[in-house]
Scaffold this active site. Structure first.
Site, PDB file in Angstrom:
ATOM      1  N   CYS A  80       7.068   6.105  11.778  1.00 41.40           N
ATOM      2  CA  CYS A  80       5.628   5.408  11.862  1.00 41.40           C
ATOM      3  C   CYS A  80       5.539   4.863  13.726  1.00 41.40           C
ATOM      4  O   CYS A  80       4.373   4.484  13.837  1.00 41.40           O
ATOM      5  CB  CYS A  80       5.443   4.271  11.418  1.00 41.40           C
ATOM      6  SG  CYS A  80       5.881   5.261   9.529  1.00 41.40           S
TER       7      CYS A  80
ATOM      8  N   THR B 123       3.581   3.834   1.386  1.00 43.34           N
ATOM      9  CA  THR B 123       2.222   3.408   1.753  1.00 43.34           C
ATOM     10  C   THR B 123       1.426   2.391   1.008  1.00 43.34           C
ATOM     11  O   THR B 123       0.453   1.395   0.572  1.00 43.34           O
ATOM     12  CB  THR B 123       2.005   3.402   2.778  1.00 43.34           C
ATOM     13  OG1 THR B 123       3.549   4.207   4.153  1.00 43.34           O
ATOM     14  CG2 THR B 123       1.483   3.249   3.863  1.00 43.34           C
TER      15      THR B 123
ATOM     16  N   THR C  70      -6.905  12.856  -9.380  1.00 45.16           N
ATOM     17  CA  THR C  70      -6.698  13.743 -10.207  1.00 45.16           C
ATOM     18  C   THR C  70      -4.869  13.580  -9.897  1.00 45.16           C
ATOM     19  O   THR C  70      -5.008  13.648  -8.862  1.00 45.16           O
ATOM     20  CB  THR C  70      -6.857  14.725  -9.741  1.00 45.16           C
ATOM     21  OG1 THR C  70      -8.025  14.900 -10.217  1.00 45.16           O
ATOM     22  CG2 THR C  70      -6.218  16.822 -10.837  1.00 45.16           C
TER      23      THR C  70
HETATM   24  C1  LIG Z   1      11.181   1.120   4.139  1.00 39.63           C
HETATM   25  C2  LIG Z   1       9.929   2.309   3.839  1.00 39.63           C
HETATM   26  N1  LIG Z   1       8.633   1.850   3.617  1.00 39.63           N
HETATM   27  C3  LIG Z   1       8.245   2.809   3.506  1.00 39.63           C
HETATM   28  C4  LIG Z   1       7.431   3.793   4.006  1.00 39.63           C
HETATM   29  C5  LIG Z   1       6.608   4.537   3.581  1.00 39.63           C
HETATM   30  O1  LIG Z   1       7.149   5.794   3.160  1.00 39.63           O
HETATM   31  P1  LIG Z   1       5.746   7.127   2.801  1.00 39.63           P
HETATM   32  O2  LIG Z   1       6.291   7.832   4.109  1.00 39.63           O
HETATM   33  O3  LIG Z   1       5.907   7.956   1.713  1.00 39.63           O
HETATM   34  O4  LIG Z   1       4.340   6.405   2.831  1.00 39.63           O
HETATM   35  C6  LIG Z   1       8.807   4.236   4.457  1.00 39.63           C
HETATM   36  C7  LIG Z   1       8.751   5.436   5.459  1.00 39.63           C
HETATM   37  O5  LIG Z   1       8.716   5.703   6.632  1.00 39.63           O
HETATM   38  C8  LIG Z   1      10.537   3.530   5.003  1.00 39.63           C
HETATM   39  O6  LIG Z   1      10.926   3.444   5.634  1.00 39.63           O
END
Ligand SMILES: Cc1ncc(COP(=O)(O)O)c(C=O)c1O
Length: 381
Positions: free
Chosen positions: A329, A75, A243
């Site tokens: 999410c 993200t 860091t």
């Molecule tokens: C295709 C995709 N992009 C972005 C993300 C976000 O990743 P992170 O959990 O490392 O922020 C995810 C995680 O669910 C994902 O499946």
């Protein structure tokens, strides 16, 4: 011995591989130094570990280690890539092209940029979940500065034609960013062969810990420049201050090394288990596969259970098997998946769909158990 509940939600997150855990543990205790401490051995040891991890990440995607920026996950990498490029190239244009089935991390970043004046084209997909390259070409304008398309979808595993997109983007001089969070470590990813200019990945999708990820930023042909989104001590060549999370970075590097080594074997073994699960469940008349069967990750299947209320099905299955209706999410959101709706599934069928995500530690016995249980639950409902 079968241990319940079973975990078949490996696209949401994966368990940490014991080898990865062993690799990162010393960096919490005896090697706890700050990788930016240049004047003593504690710092040097940490920095050396980060250097090795940078090489391991770069190797997995065919990049140069100097092109890897460590972040807290995908993200953050997405935010840096998209907002950073938008701000850097604002004098060239304000148009971004993406796709309706992207992860919310991309779509919400687009929404944010729209509020700052960006124009965003959201390309549709066909019923297989794949975008149309002709539509991409016609969407390109003189002010297009960025194309952001994911390598593999997190809900269906469907792969986009990344190589062809890279060719189009390169010919037009537009930066191409690929969200490879689901693909990295599972299938070959090659930023050189595919003309990808930026790419993100995340440790927790590759049998590593949460909170560690990376952004690849091309340094040559073209050199991509970004405006930092986190300012501070100028870490990571000024692109991402703060860091460094040394244990997390060591783990990410180890994940990449293991995935590289085991990829061929895992593609076949996990793919065979997925096929076994899919074959078992699609024997039921009302069960169909969502998305392309040809172009997708080996570890995932997204199945529509027509006529069976999805929330009841999920609740019953979740008593013994961890699966989900789509992205973690958005799993608290009762709305049908935006990915499945974009693939022209009606609201009801989209709500009646379940994602099964297999992984490194899934066994044939677990797969058989899942087939029997899901069949039983579905037939009862
Ligand atoms: C295709 C995709 N992009 C972005 C993300 C976000 O990743 P992170 O959990 O490392 O922020 C995810 C995680 O669910 C994902 O499946």
């Amino acid at each position: 011995m079968l241990k319940l509940p079973l975990y078949l939600d490996n696209n949401a997150t994966t368990p940490v591989d014991p080898e990865v855990l062993q690799a990162m543990l010393p960096y919490f205790t005896e090697h706890f130094g700050n990788a930016a401490s240049r004047s003593h051995s504690f710092g040097w040891v940490a920095e050396e570990a980060v250097t090795q991890a940078r090489e391991q990440v770069a190797q997995l995607i065919h990049a140069d280690p100097s092109e890897i920026v460590f972040t807290s996950g995908a993200t953050e990498a997405i935010n840096l890539a998209m907002k950073g490029a938008y701000e850097m190239y604002s004098t060239k244009g304000n148009h971004i092209i993406t796709c309706t089935t992207e992860h919310k991390a991309v779509l919400d970043t687009c929404k944010h940029l729209e509020k700052s004046g960006a124009e965003v084209t959201y390309l549709p997909v066909n019923s297989d979940g794949i975008m149309d390259l002709n539509l991409l070409e016609t969407a390109i304008r003189p002010n297009t500065i960025l194309i952001s398309i994911m390598t593999a979808n997190n809900e269906t595993g469907v792969l986009q034609p990344v190589k062809a997109i890279g060719t189009i983007a390169k010919a037009q001089g537009i930066i191409f960013f690929a969200d490879a969070t689901q693909a990295a470590g599972k299938i070959p990813v090659d930023v050189q062969a595919d003309n990808v200019d930026m790419l993100c990945l995340s440790a927790h999708k590759m049998y590593g810990p949460k909170g560690a990820g990376a952004l690849y930023v091309r340094r040559k042909d073209p050199r991509v420049r970004l405006v930092a989104q986190i300012d501070g001590g100028g870490h990571e060549k000024g692109m991402r201050s703060g860091t460094l999370n040394v244990p997390g970075i060591v783990a990410l590097g180890k994940c990449c090394a293991i995935c590289m080594q085991q990829m061929n074997e895992e593609v076949h073994r996990i793919g065979a288990l997925r096929d076994q699960l899919e074959k078992g469940l699609t024997q039921m008349k009302n069960v169909t596969i969502n998305g392309s069967v040809m172009h997708r990750l080996p570890n995932v299947t997204n199945l529509a259970f027509a006529g069976i209320p999805g929330n009841k099905l999920l609740t019953e299955i979740n008593r013994t098997i961890a699966v989900s209706s789509g992205s973690a999410c958005t799993s608290a959101n009762p709305e049908p998946s935006h990915v499945l709706k974009a693939m022209q599934l009606n609201d009801e069928l989209a709500k009646n769909s379940i994602r099964f995500g297999l992984g490194r530690f899934t066994t044939a016995e677990e797969t058989e158990y899942a087939i029997d249980l899901v069949k039983k639950v579905a037939q009862n409902l």
